[in-house]
Design a protein around this motif. Structure first.
Motif, PDB file in Angstrom:
ATOM      1  N   GLY A 192       0.845  -1.198   0.000  1.00  0.00           N
ATOM      2  CA  GLY A 192       0.000   0.000   0.000  1.00  0.00           C
ATOM      3  C   GLY A 192       0.874   1.240   0.000  1.00  0.00           C
ATOM      4  O   GLY A 192       1.795   1.335   0.812  1.00  0.00           O
ATOM      5  N   ARG A 193       0.593   2.179  -0.903  1.00  0.00           N
ATOM      6  CA  ARG A 193       1.455   3.365  -0.923  1.00  0.00           C
ATOM      7  C   ARG A 193       1.125   4.319   0.218  1.00  0.00           C
ATOM      8  O   ARG A 193       1.924   5.182   0.558  1.00  0.00           O
ATOM      9  N   ARG A 194      -0.077   4.172   0.801  1.00  0.00           N
ATOM     10  CA  ARG A 194      -0.401   4.988   1.979  1.00  0.00           C
ATOM     11  C   ARG A 194      -0.456   4.075   3.211  1.00  0.00           C
ATOM     12  O   ARG A 194      -0.079   2.909   3.137  1.00  0.00           O
ATOM     13  N   SER A 195      -0.948   4.587   4.304  1.00  0.00           N
ATOM     14  CA  SER A 195      -0.915   3.797   5.549  1.00  0.00           C
ATOM     15  C   SER A 195      -2.103   2.831   5.599  1.00  0.00           C
ATOM     16  O   SER A 195      -3.034   2.915   4.780  1.00  0.00           O
ATOM     17  N   SER A 351     -15.320   1.986  -8.763  1.00  0.00           N
ATOM     18  CA  SER A 351     -15.435   2.080  -7.308  1.00  0.00           C
ATOM     19  C   SER A 351     -16.788   1.547  -6.872  1.00  0.00           C
ATOM     20  O   SER A 351     -17.691   1.367  -7.691  1.00  0.00           O
ATOM     21  N   GLY A 352     -16.894   1.310  -5.581  1.00  0.00           N
ATOM     22  CA  GLY A 352     -18.175   0.864  -5.019  1.00  0.00           C
ATOM     23  C   GLY A 352     -18.356  -0.635  -5.127  1.00  0.00           C
ATOM     24  O   GLY A 352     -17.507  -1.350  -5.659  1.00  0.00           O
ATOM     25  N   VAL A 353     -19.489  -1.082  -4.607  1.00  0.00           N
ATOM     26  CA  VAL A 353     -19.798  -2.519  -4.630  1.00  0.00           C
ATOM     27  C   VAL A 353     -20.792  -2.798  -5.771  1.00  0.00           C
ATOM     28  O   VAL A 353     -21.275  -1.864  -6.422  1.00  0.00           O
TER      29      VAL A 353
HETATM   30  P1  NAP Z   1      -9.431   0.370  -5.296  1.00  0.00           P
HETATM   31  O1  NAP Z   1     -10.342  -0.060  -4.220  1.00  0.00           O
HETATM   32  O2  NAP Z   1      -9.568   1.759  -5.824  1.00  0.00           O
HETATM   33  O3  NAP Z   1      -7.930   0.168  -4.765  1.00  0.00           O
HETATM   34  C1  NAP Z   1      -6.849   0.533  -5.559  1.00  0.00           C
HETATM   35  C2  NAP Z   1      -5.584   0.528  -4.731  1.00  0.00           C
HETATM   36  O4  NAP Z   1      -4.505   0.809  -5.620  1.00  0.00           O
HETATM   37  C3  NAP Z   1      -5.541   1.594  -3.641  1.00  0.00           C
HETATM   38  O5  NAP Z   1      -4.882   1.061  -2.526  1.00  0.00           O
HETATM   39  C4  NAP Z   1      -4.703   2.694  -4.294  1.00  0.00           C
HETATM   40  O6  NAP Z   1      -4.008   3.487  -3.378  1.00  0.00           O
HETATM   41  C5  NAP Z   1      -3.715   1.858  -5.075  1.00  0.00           C
HETATM   42  N1  NAP Z   1      -3.054   2.583  -6.147  1.00  0.00           N
HETATM   43  C6  NAP Z   1      -3.618   3.277  -7.165  1.00  0.00           C
HETATM   44  N2  NAP Z   1      -2.674   3.774  -7.973  1.00  0.00           N
HETATM   45  C7  NAP Z   1      -1.477   3.375  -7.464  1.00  0.00           C
HETATM   46  C8  NAP Z   1      -0.148   3.555  -7.847  1.00  0.00           C
HETATM   47  N3  NAP Z   1       0.171   4.244  -8.946  1.00  0.00           N
HETATM   48  N4  NAP Z   1       0.826   2.997  -7.082  1.00  0.00           N
HETATM   49  C9  NAP Z   1       0.518   2.303  -5.968  1.00  0.00           C
HETATM   50  N5  NAP Z   1      -0.726   2.087  -5.545  1.00  0.00           N
HETATM   51  C10 NAP Z   1      -1.725   2.620  -6.291  1.00  0.00           C
HETATM   52  O7  NAP Z   1      -9.539  -0.551  -6.576  1.00  0.00           O
HETATM   53  P2  NAP Z   1      -9.714  -2.124  -6.763  1.00  0.00           P
HETATM   54  O8  NAP Z   1      -9.070  -2.916  -5.692  1.00  0.00           O
HETATM   55  O9  NAP Z   1      -9.325  -2.354  -8.169  1.00  0.00           O
HETATM   56  O10 NAP Z   1     -11.286  -2.348  -6.634  1.00  0.00           O
HETATM   57  C11 NAP Z   1     -12.199  -1.699  -7.524  1.00  0.00           C
HETATM   58  C12 NAP Z   1     -13.587  -1.683  -6.888  1.00  0.00           C
HETATM   59  O11 NAP Z   1     -14.124  -3.005  -6.870  1.00  0.00           O
HETATM   60  C13 NAP Z   1     -13.559  -1.215  -5.452  1.00  0.00           C
HETATM   61  O12 NAP Z   1     -14.705  -0.461  -5.187  1.00  0.00           O
HETATM   62  C14 NAP Z   1     -13.575  -2.505  -4.672  1.00  0.00           C
HETATM   63  O13 NAP Z   1     -14.066  -2.399  -3.359  1.00  0.00           O
HETATM   64  C15 NAP Z   1     -14.480  -3.353  -5.550  1.00  0.00           C
HETATM   65  N6  NAP Z   1     -14.221  -4.770  -5.304  1.00  0.00           N
HETATM   66  C16 NAP Z   1     -14.960  -5.357  -4.316  1.00  0.00           C
HETATM   67  C17 NAP Z   1     -14.725  -6.677  -4.007  1.00  0.00           C
HETATM   68  C18 NAP Z   1     -15.506  -7.292  -2.885  1.00  0.00           C
HETATM   69  O14 NAP Z   1     -16.440  -6.687  -2.398  1.00  0.00           O
HETATM   70  N7  NAP Z   1     -15.166  -8.472  -2.433  1.00  0.00           N
HETATM   71  C19 NAP Z   1     -13.755  -7.415  -4.665  1.00  0.00           C
HETATM   72  C20 NAP Z   1     -13.014  -6.785  -5.671  1.00  0.00           C
HETATM   73  C21 NAP Z   1     -13.272  -5.446  -5.971  1.00  0.00           C
HETATM   74  P3  NAP Z   1      -4.553   4.962  -2.960  1.00  0.00           P
HETATM   75  O15 NAP Z   1      -5.723   4.704  -2.081  1.00  0.00           O
HETATM   76  O16 NAP Z   1      -3.399   5.564  -2.281  1.00  0.00           O
HETATM   77  O17 NAP Z   1      -4.927   5.649  -4.258  1.00  0.00           O
END
Ligand code: NAP
Length: 434
Positions: A192-195, A351-353
């Motif tokens: 994770g790039r943040r905390s 984003s979102g569910v």
């Molecule tokens: P996400 O929730 O937006 O997470 C993306 C992660 O990537 C964040 O930690 C973000 O950090 C990091 N990130 C982005 N750009 C980066 C970079 N250049 N370098 C390093 N880290 C970077 O996206 P996702 O995991 O792809 O999920 C997409 C959506 O689908 C979300 O709403 C998620 O909850 C949903 N989903 C839900 C489920 C479930 O309910 N079981 C399963 C899969 C997906 P920052 O926060 O610092 O930007």
């Protein structure tokens, strides 16, 4: 006059829009146009294979699809078999429900080396998506890094350390089960790039990391925040709970054969290695004003696989205004242009569910109903069928999907829900064999 509506895509945002239109009671013919022979988009190809219960929502989509006003045109690609302009001429309203199936590039030096994958490709591979069937990632490595601490990052990390019985109980294709269980991976680094207070994952998904048969979650308690001042007030309680859960992982058995290491304040700087990935250089960060700021201090993680789970982009369809930077369609509350709409991730980004798409579908359906009210006598479904025939396209119907579905269920491994066909050719051959 009957309204003709084309919805491009057949994932959750497409089905929720169709359902909202049906429930509005408007006299409409609604056509779902899907690039693959099989429907359900993200539900079939994005949801993790070990989250079968999440996929159950497709049962309600199935009901919608069988309704009298709906028709399914599978194996039809907008841009290949029919253009958006043609669809707009044929239909009163066109809705882009194309999701966000493309990877955002990692954008660091070495990000194009062999062994670096985006999560869209990697997830598509283990989920049997025909586009990624041939990805064949080399898992003959001992360590992997997963960049991004959202739920997709958790999915990828978790599946890489799942045991054979755990994977065999899912619909993950045999090729992926074998690649994962025969891989030498013992350590997965989740970065994770943040905390931890800024992690994007959700608590139920985090909990699963403590419940794996053959892997221990490893968390350095000293790396966890004790203050949540820079987290939006409404999120503080849940973020504090997640950090407590991470702290609790330290008391779990740490002696399982595999490990998932949570590393926070860790921004990827460079992928190391010659042609293939040999490691990842990380810069320690601190969070300022909600953003990760590099400290200049770096360390290296040796690994042979990097999966970037950092968010997605929508595919661009010619004829609709697209925001290049954000990777989605320029729209206002779903409206792109008169008679042209976007819903779901194509409208608001990834984003979102799954249920969030329901609100999008309802919003756009309401707009269609209020603004169009009645059809302009366009040819809609019949016009599309004629055009596809002229072009020699091979659309699949919802009844065809029923046959694919039944065949997949019949050929499932013991204990698994289905055995997916992972190429378009296999699905079409099954239909032609009748
Ligand atoms: P996400 O929730 O937006 O997470 C993306 C992660 O990537 C964040 O930690 C973000 O950090 C990091 N990130 C982005 N750009 C980066 C970079 N250049 N370098 C390093 N880290 C970077 O996206 P996702 O995991 O792809 O999920 C997409 C959506 O689908 C979300 O709403 C998620 O909850 C949903 N989903 C839900 C489920 C479930 O309910 N079981 C399963 C899969 C997906 P920052 O926060 O610092 O930007």
């Amino acid at each position: 006059m009957t309204l003709s509506v084309a919805i491009i895509g057949s994932g959750p945002s497409a089905f929720y829009t169709a359902d909202a239109l049906v429930k509005s009671g408007i006299d409409a013919r609604i056509d779902l146009i899907e690039r693959l022979p099989a429907p359900f988009g993200l539900i079939r190809y994005g949801v993790a294979p070990d989250h079968e219960s999440t996929r159950k929502v497709s049962r309600s989509f199935d009901k919608t699809a069988r309704g009298p006003s709906l028709s399914f045109f599978g194996n039809v690609e907008v841009g290949r078999d029919v253009s958006l302009d043609e669809l707009r001429r044929l239909y009163d309203a066109v809705v882009l429900a194309v999701g966000a199936p493309l990877d955002r590039p990692l954008g660091i030096p070495g990000g194009d080396k062999n062994g670096v994958y985006g999560s869209a490709a990697f997830v598509g591979w283990y989920n049997g998506h025909p586009d990624f069937r041939a990805l064949a990632p080399d898992l003959n490595v001992t360590a992997a890094a997963v960049v991004g601490i959202g739920n997709v990052g958790l999915d990828v990390a978790r599946l890489l350390v799942r045991s054979r019985p755990e994977l065999e109980a899912t619909d993950m294709p045999d090729y992926a089960v074998e690649a994962i269980v025969n891989s030498r991976i013992t350590d997965v680094y989740l970065l994770g790039r943040r905390s931890a207070a800024h992690a994007a994952f959700t608590i139920g998904e985090l909990r699963e990391m403590g419940e794996l048969e053959g892997a221990s979650p490893i968390v350095d308690a000293a790396s966890l925040p004790t203050s949540f001042d820079d987290v939006p007030e409404e999120d503080r309680r849940i973020k504090a709970k997640m950090v407590d859960m991470l702290r609790g992982f330290a008391s779990l058995p740490q002696d399982r054969p595999k490990r998932v290491h949570f590393r926070f304040n860790a921004a990827p700087k460079e992928v190391l290695g010659r042609e293939r990935v040999e490691g990842l250089r990380i810069e320690r960060t601190r969070v300022e004003g909600g953003r990760a700021v590099g400290t200049g201090e770096t360390y290296d993680i040796p690994c042979g696989l990097v999966v970037a789970a950092i968010g997605y982009r929508s595919p661009q369809i010619q004829g609709a205004r697209f925001d290049e930077r954000q990777g989605l369609y320029v729209n206002q509350g779903g409206l792109i242009d008169a008679g042209l709409y976007a819903v779901g991730w194509a409208m608001r980004g990834p984003s979102g569910v799954i249920g969030t798409n329901k609100i999008d579908g309802q919003t756009v359906a309401k707009h269609i109903v209020e603004n169009l009210k009645t059809g302009a006598g366009k040819r809609g479904r019949d016009g599309l069928a004629d055009l596809l025939k002229q072009r020699g396209a091979r659309p699949t119907s919802y009844a065809d999907w029923g046959r694919i579905d039944a065949a997949e269920i019949a050929r499932a491994r013991k204990g698994a829900p289905r055995g997916k066909f992972t190429t378009v050719a296999e699905m079409l051959a099954l239909l032609d064999a009748r």
